[in-house]
Design an enzyme around this catalytic site. Structure first.
Site, mmCIF file in Angstrom:
data_model
loop_
_atom_site.group_PDB
_atom_site.id
_atom_site.type_symbol
_atom_site.label_atom_id
_atom_site.label_comp_id
_atom_site.label_asym_id
_atom_site.label_seq_id
_atom_site.Cartn_x
_atom_site.Cartn_y
_atom_site.Cartn_z
ATOM 1 C CG HIS A 218 -2.044 0.909 1.225
ATOM 2 N ND1 HIS A 218 -2.210 1.904 2.169
ATOM 3 C CD2 HIS A 218 -3.097 1.022 0.387
ATOM 4 C CE1 HIS A 218 -3.305 2.591 1.911
ATOM 5 N NE2 HIS A 218 -3.877 2.086 0.846
ATOM 6 C CE LYS A 220 -1.331 4.863 -1.483
ATOM 7 N NZ LYS A 220 -1.932 4.171 -0.339
ATOM 8 C CG ASP A 225 18.483 11.789 -10.705
ATOM 9 O OD1 ASP A 225 18.486 10.726 -11.352
ATOM 10 O OD2 ASP A 225 18.350 12.912 -11.235
ATOM 11 C CG HIS A 394 -7.114 8.640 0.012
ATOM 12 N ND1 HIS A 394 -5.809 8.430 -0.415
ATOM 13 C CD2 HIS A 394 -7.666 7.411 0.135
ATOM 14 C CE1 HIS A 394 -5.590 7.130 -0.549
ATOM 15 N NE2 HIS A 394 -6.692 6.483 -0.210
ATOM 16 C CE LYS A 396 -3.899 6.907 2.729
ATOM 17 N NZ LYS A 396 -5.260 6.502 2.840
ATOM 18 C CG ASP A 401 1.400 19.761 21.430
ATOM 19 O OD1 ASP A 401 0.165 19.746 21.569
ATOM 20 O OD2 ASP A 401 2.188 19.212 22.230
#
Length: 476
Positions: A218, A220, A225, A394, A396, A401
């Site tokens: 899952h 991403k 380089d 979507h 996450k 603080d």
């Protein structure tokens, strides 16, 4: 056909599966009880669900990935951990010092090395994020490494493949890793990447068995380089530009320059080597020395079935427990275990401003109704819950603080914590934290607060949906 014989076989198989669940798979008690209920009270449905969701027999093989990780990081980790533990490691900004115990916990549980020279740019809009990714691809001079759960065969997906193929034709090393189930669900197949492979690029297909919902990659991640890295929640597809049925897509990703990119590169190497059996060596050309020009402290934390703990979840809990003023988190899926729920409750009860933002509409109905149910459980503790109304959220993220937090691929649910391969960037920096907090507060203007009064008056139909969805939520 003798249906009594068929029914007898199904019950026999369910009994065998029940024995496996209890005695061999060592699940947590909640998941074990949920599976036993499904297998015995819904025998045919339980049989099918277990075939797709339940089996853990591949998990031991996946631990080899962790063993490679240990071998690669061992000596570096031990030295940094010793120095941090003994107070000898210089932390470059006051936020890193303030959250030293969080850093130590992640370093020890996940060998998440700390880097401190990073610059971070935040993207909450798909168009801006992919413009930055395309610019990095165009300017690449040696290699491009992309790892995404979903690469759709749509306009954006084809544009990404075309851009990668163009760089492969220039002689660059181009590797694209995607999950078999995620790509298939998005309409992709190996044929969709022929332009890239014909140009000399390489593709890796993670866990080709699309008939297993568990153990999916899952993550991403993009590394250009060895100098520029991206991590976050955006997959590659038109819906992430707001062109899908859910409308505007609100997500979060970050672009990183600095030594943390080495950790993203290492994560890609380990996943690529595991998937393709091609052993990429840690040649310095993939890990160039660079000064990121910033002061943001970053740890790249990985989780999945190849780890015996839940390091990303543990990092979330440590951040919540460290909060003194505020905890703001966003997630499309909120199906917490008791440790997460208790941490949020205790923070709110102790006077911390705890706010949770979830979608106003489902992309996965069962998960959505379970999310609403679990989020509402926190209301009586003083946690404030909001539904994002301007499309689909979507992201996450968590920020505490306005000083430290996390951005990545891991949702706040059992699947991300135990069953999927995830990666998050934990950051310690007041400027970055203030920006993440600012984006959250801006989203509040586009959201509706769920009150206890509204929740008590929800319809019977919603109550039934929640109850059924909550019953199935521990399965996995």
């Amino acid at each position: 056909m003798d249906w009594s014989f068929v029914v007898g076989i199904i019950y026999l198989l369910n009994t065998i599966f029940a024995v496996v669940v209890i005695f061999f798979e060592r699940r947590n008690p909640t998941a074990t009880l949920a599976w036993l209920m499904v297998l015995f009270f819904l025998p045919l449905i339980g049989f099918v669900l277990y075939l797709f969701l339940g089996q853990n027999y591949t998990r031991q093989r996946l631990f080899t990935l962790k063993e490679k990780d240990d071998a690669t990081l061992g000596s570096i980790f031990e030295e940094q951990h010793r120095r941090l533990l003994e107070g000898q490691y210089w932390l470059s900004n006051p936020e890193a010092e303030q959250y030293r115990d969080v850093i130590l916990a992640l370093l020890r549980s996940n060998r998440a090395l700390l880097t401190q020279d990073n610059r971070i740019e935040i993207y909450t809009d798909g168009k801006e994020k992919f413009e930055a990714l395309f610019a990095a691809i165009r300017n690449a001079s040696h290699h491009i490494h992309l790892e995404y759960f979903i690469v759709n065969n749509d306009e954006l997906g084809r544009e990404v493949v075309h851009a990668l193929a163009a760089k492969a034709k220039e002689g660059l090393e181009v590797r694209l890793l995607f999950d078999a189930l995620g790509a298939r669900a998005g309409g992709g197949s190996r044929a969709a990447f022929r332009e890239l492979t014909d140009a000399g690029g390489y593709i890796g297909v993670f866990f080709p068995s699309i008939y297993r919902v568990n153990y999916r990659n899952h993550r991403k991640i993009a590394v250009i380089d060895g100098r520029i890295g991206f991590i976050g929640g955006f997959n590659i597809g038109d819906e992430y530009l707001g062109k899908g049925p859910l409308g505007y897509w609100r997500d979060t990703a970050v672009k990183i320059t600095g030594q943390a990119v080495k950790m993203l590169q290492l994560r890609f190497f380990l996943d690529w080597n595991f998937t393709t059996n091609e052993y990429l060596r840690a040649d310095p050309v993939y890990f160039p020395e660079q000064d990121g020009g910033g002061t943001t402290a970053v740890q790249i934390v990985s989780g999945g079935p190849d780890t015996r703990r839940s390091p990303i979840k543990e990092g979330y809990i440590k951040l919540i427990n460290a909060a003194r003023e505020s905890v703001y988190l966003q997630t499309p899926y909120f199906i917490p275990d008791d440790s997460i729920s208790d941490a949020l409750r205790l923070a709110a009860l102790s006077g911390v401003d705890v706010r949770l933002m979830i979608p106003c509409k489902p992309d996965h109905p069962f998960v959505y109704w379970a999310t609403l149910s679990f989020a509402a459980d926190l209301l009586d503790s003083g946690v404030r819950v909001y539904t994002y109304d301007n499309g689909f959220i979507h992201a996450k993220t968590i920020v505490v603080d306005g000083k430290a937090g996390s951005v990545g691929s891991a949702n706040w649910d059992v699947r991300s914590f135990r069953l999927n391969f995830e990666a998050n960037a934990f950051f310690y920096d007041a400027a970055v934290g203030a920006e993440v907090k600012k984006r959250f507060l801006q989203d509040l203007a586009l959201s509706t607060e769920i009150t206890q009064e509204w929740y008590r008056e929800r319809s019977r139909r919603i109550r039934i949906k929640e109850s059924i969805s909550r019953l199935f939520s521990p399965l996995g």
